[in-house]
Design a protein around this motif. Structure first.
Motif, short mmCIF file in Angstrom:
data_model
loop_
_atom_site.label_atom_id
_atom_site.label_comp_id
_atom_site.label_asym_id
_atom_site.label_seq_id
_atom_site.Cartn_x
_atom_site.Cartn_y
_atom_site.Cartn_z
N SER A 60 31.97 20.14 -21.86
CA SER A 60 30.58 20.50 -21.52
C SER A 60 30.39 20.79 -20.05
O SER A 60 29.34 21.28 -19.65
CB SER A 60 29.64 19.38 -21.95
OG SER A 60 29.97 18.19 -21.27
N SER A 61 31.41 20.47 -19.22
CA SER A 61 31.25 20.69 -17.78
C SER A 61 31.08 22.17 -17.45
O SER A 61 30.50 22.52 -16.43
CB SER A 61 32.45 20.12 -17.02
OG SER A 61 33.64 20.76 -17.43
N ALA A 62 31.60 23.04 -18.33
CA ALA A 62 31.43 24.47 -18.09
C ALA A 62 29.97 24.86 -18.28
O ALA A 62 29.46 25.77 -17.62
CB ALA A 62 32.32 25.27 -19.02
N GLY A 63 29.31 24.16 -19.21
CA GLY A 63 27.90 24.40 -19.47
C GLY A 63 27.60 25.87 -19.68
O GLY A 63 28.37 26.59 -20.29
N GLY A 64 26.48 26.31 -19.16
CA GLY A 64 26.14 27.72 -19.25
C GLY A 64 26.50 28.46 -17.99
O GLY A 64 26.17 29.64 -17.85
N ARG A 65 27.21 27.81 -17.06
CA ARG A 65 27.50 28.43 -15.78
C ARG A 65 28.77 29.27 -15.81
O ARG A 65 28.97 30.15 -14.97
CB ARG A 65 27.65 27.35 -14.70
CG ARG A 65 26.40 26.51 -14.50
CD ARG A 65 26.60 25.50 -13.38
NE ARG A 65 27.67 24.56 -13.68
CZ ARG A 65 28.73 24.37 -12.91
NH1 ARG A 65 28.87 25.05 -11.78
NH2 ARG A 65 29.65 23.48 -13.24
N PHE A 66 29.67 28.97 -16.74
CA PHE A 66 30.95 29.66 -16.83
C PHE A 66 30.98 30.53 -18.07
O PHE A 66 30.49 30.12 -19.13
CB PHE A 66 32.10 28.66 -16.90
CG PHE A 66 32.29 27.81 -15.66
CD1 PHE A 66 31.47 27.95 -14.55
CD2 PHE A 66 33.30 26.87 -15.62
CE1 PHE A 66 31.65 27.17 -13.42
CE2 PHE A 66 33.49 26.08 -14.50
CZ PHE A 66 32.67 26.23 -13.41
N MET A 67 31.59 31.69 -17.93
CA MET A 67 31.72 32.59 -19.07
C MET A 67 33.12 33.17 -19.09
O MET A 67 33.65 33.57 -18.05
CB MET A 67 30.69 33.71 -18.97
CG MET A 67 29.26 33.25 -19.17
SD MET A 67 28.07 34.57 -18.85
CE MET A 67 28.18 34.69 -17.07
N ILE A 68 33.70 33.22 -20.27
CA ILE A 68 35.03 33.79 -20.44
C ILE A 68 34.89 35.14 -21.14
O ILE A 68 34.04 35.32 -22.01
CB ILE A 68 35.95 32.83 -21.23
CG1 ILE A 68 37.40 33.30 -21.17
CG2 ILE A 68 35.46 32.69 -22.67
CD1 ILE A 68 38.38 32.27 -21.74
N SER A 69 35.74 36.07 -20.73
CA SER A 69 35.68 37.40 -21.35
C SER A 69 37.05 38.05 -21.32
O SER A 69 37.93 37.64 -20.54
CB SER A 69 34.67 38.29 -20.62
OG SER A 69 35.04 38.49 -19.27
N ARG A 70 37.19 39.04 -22.14
CA ARG A 70 38.47 39.75 -22.25
C ARG A 70 38.25 41.22 -21.95
O ARG A 70 37.28 41.82 -22.40
CB ARG A 70 39.02 39.58 -23.67
CG ARG A 70 40.37 40.18 -23.90
CD ARG A 70 40.71 40.14 -25.38
NE ARG A 70 40.81 38.79 -25.93
CZ ARG A 70 41.88 38.01 -25.84
NH1 ARG A 70 42.94 38.46 -25.19
NH2 ARG A 70 41.91 36.82 -26.40
#
Length: 119
Positions: A60-70
């Motif tokens: 949950s530390s990533a929360g909504g602040r981090f996003m992964i994409s390809r």
């Protein structure tokens, strides 16, 4: 072999885009995840994007602040990090596995890229 790029030093509230690439090949057929490890702490998983594009959040530390994409055109996977705080200071690693869904174990790892958030 995986290679991360994009780390650096920045002040709180800033953003960074990390990128993960594989030497000599595309990551399009792999499930790829981002992890981080702060000094004296255990490594923690952040986010994973599967071969078929599904995203799994490990912590949950990533929360909504981090996003992964390809990016299928370049065969790379990125981690967009926003609203960074000093607690995000760590070495960030990408990991990959030739599997269709995000696993808990990975067999390829990059050397890591350092992210330092300082006041």
């Amino acid at each position: 072999q995986l290679v991360e790029s994009g780390g650096g030093l920045l002040q709180p509230g800033g953003s960074l885009l990390l990128s993960c690439a594989a030497s000599g090949r595309s990551l399009n057929d792999f499930s790829v995840a981002w992890f981080r490890q702060a000094p004296g702490e255990e490594r923690e998983g952040l986010l994973c994007i599967s071969y078929i594009g599904r995203i799994r959040q490990y912590d949950s530390s990533a929360g909504g602040r981090f996003m992964i994409s390809r990016d299928k055109g370049t065969g790379t996977v990125s981690l967009q990090m926003n609203s960074l705080v000093p607690g995000d200071t760590a070495t960030y690693y990408c990991a990959a596995r030739y599997i269709s869904i995000c696993p808990t174990e990975f067999d390829s790892w990059g050397p890591g890229t350092q992210v330092t958030v300082f006041s």
